[in-house]
Design an enzyme around this catalytic site. Structure first.
Site, PDB file in Angstrom:
ATOM      1  CD  GLU A  95      -2.798  -1.286   2.576  1.00 27.42           C
ATOM      2  OE1 GLU A  95      -3.641  -2.136   2.298  1.00 27.42           O
ATOM      3  OE2 GLU A  95      -2.447  -0.538   3.361  1.00 27.42           O
ATOM      4  CB  CYS A 108       2.969   7.147   3.693  1.00 31.24           C
ATOM      5  SG  CYS A 108       3.177   5.897   4.844  1.00 31.24           S
ATOM      6  CB  CYS A 115       6.982  -5.883   8.356  1.00 30.70           C
ATOM      7  SG  CYS A 115       8.327  -5.143   9.118  1.00 30.70           S
ATOM      8  CB  CYS A 119       5.840  -3.887  15.769  1.00 30.79           C
ATOM      9  SG  CYS A 119       7.828  -3.342  15.501  1.00 30.79           S
ATOM     10  CB  CYS A 122       2.712  -2.957  13.453  1.00 30.46           C
ATOM     11  SG  CYS A 122       2.788  -2.463  11.707  1.00 30.46           S
ATOM     12  CB  CYS A 351       0.437   5.162  11.526  1.00 33.49           C
ATOM     13  SG  CYS A 351       0.927   6.995  11.499  1.00 33.49           S
TER      14      CYS A 351
END
Ligand code: SAH
Length: 377
Positions: A95, A108, A115, A119, A122, A351
């Protein structure tokens, strides 16, 4: 023509493009001419590059291509934030988000599909790691966004008269992925973003955000000088180990050393520390005072990010007054702090909400509002 045999020019920083052009028997200035077409005028078809010699154009047609990721969907939020779901290959999506503000337009972009860092707060982490994006796919996001925002077009029609609101003035590597875990492809992409003949962005307007891969921060300092943002999220190792597991390998003291080194090498400015505000987890005044001890007297700026929830998360967003109090505690002790305004949350563009799930017919059947598309491969 087998397109895999063609070189995607969006993946070549200027020296590599010069070498590519030299291989075809052309002079280095041809590379600059090409970059002017591609990055300033947004031209992707060699046929239209009218001031290039005909035989050079013919060679380009055969051996090169300007190819961006494909758009799967675009959604526009009530606050004008735009999110594009892009396709890396037949089944993997990632994205990109554009955030227009009064005095700037921030794009962004993603550096990986998924990933590996896990974390705990997230949503990208939930899907695990799929693959690194190539340099061309990273640069291609910026090229595509400019085209989608009609920036190239308008710049052509009325040069210099565009307001900054609807154009890409800033690029942040804060989308999906850990950019420093894809160092090999990210650094050449940064070079193209900064190159006068590329997107010509100033180093202050390009920000790389990392969860804290310490050795790569030192390496980055040798390679480039873009603005650095670091996902801190906790004032001590015990809590950070839990929120940002890479901390077990590179604890806070080491991370901060690397940050101050980066800033020394770049001679100026400061590191932005991102800190996601999690209700009852990392948002107490005592924790703010712990942060002050770490950061006071250093070139540091805290950016407090209200947590953006996603399905399945165990965390909640800190209430606004708690965030305010946390910020005040930092400021009163001499640590710069701002609260990030949440944008685009109605389209899951905020975010940590960039999920980019695997696009397949199963997802389509689930009727997910953003990803509910079957992609033909
Ligand atoms: N891997 C890089 C860049 C991607 S994340 C990094 O960790 O910095 C960009 C920022 O969004 C990071 O600061 C990240 O911690 C933050 N973030 C992740 N999930 C979030 C969520 N659910 N709510 C708010 N911010 C989040």
């Amino acid at each position: 023509m087998d397109s895999s045999a063609q070189t995607n020019l969006l993946g070549l920083p200027r020296p590599e493009l010069e070498a590519f052009v030299a291989q075809m028997g052309s002079k280095p200035f041809r590379a600059r001419q090409l970059m002017n077409w591609v990055y300033k005028r947004g031209e992707g078809s060699f046929e239209n590059m009218t001031d290039l010699a005909k035989d050079f154009r013919a060679q380009l047609l055969e051996r090169a291509v300007v190819r961006t990721p494909e758009i799967v969907t675009m959604h526009k939020s009530a606050d004008d934030t735009c999110k594009w779901v892009l396709r890396a290959d037949a089944s993997q999506a990632f994205e990109m988000v554009f955030i227009p503000e009064a005095d700037r337009g921030t794009l962004c972009i993603s550096s990986q599909v998924g990933c590996a860092l896990d974390c705990s707060f997230c949503s990208t982490a939930q899907q695990g790691f799929n693959r690194n994006l190539t340099t061309a796919e990273i640069v291609g996001q910026v090229w595509l966004a400019k085209r989608e925002l009609a920036e190239f077009e308008e710049a052509k029609q009325q040069p210099g008269t565009l307001g900054d609101r609807r154009i890409v003035t800033n690029v942040v590597l804060m989308g999906m992925g850990e950019p420093l875990a894809n160092f090999r492809n990210v650094v050449p992409a940064l070079r193209i973003l900064l190159d006068d003949f590329g997107f010509d962005l100033s180093r202050r307007r390009v920000t790389l955000s990392t969860s804290g891969l310490v050795p790569q921060i030192y390496k980055l300092a040798e390679e480039t000088n873009v603005a650095l943002a670091v996902s801190l999220h906790a004032p001590n190792d015990e809590l950070r180990n839990e929120l940002v597991p890479i901390n077990r390998k590179h604890p806070i003291a080491e991370l901060l050393e690397a940050c101050w080194h980066y800033i020394d090498e770049q001679n100026g400015r400061s590191v932005t520390f991102e800190y996601v505000m999690l209700d009852g987890v990392n948002d107490s005044p005592a924790q703010a005072r712990e942060l002050v001890k770490l950061l006071r007297g250093h070139p540091a700026k805290m950016n407090l990010i209200p947590f953006n929830p996603f399905p399945g998360t165990r965390y909640k967003r800190s209430p606004a007054p708690v965030i305010q109090r946390f910020r005040d505690e930092l400021i009163k002790s001499g640590v710069l702090a701002t609260v990030r305004r949440t944008r685009g949350d109605d389209i899951d563009a905020a975010c940590g909400q960039l999920a980019g799930r695997v696009i397949d017919r199963t997802t389509a059947r689930l009727g997910n509002k953003v990803f509910g598309v079957a992609v033909q491969s």
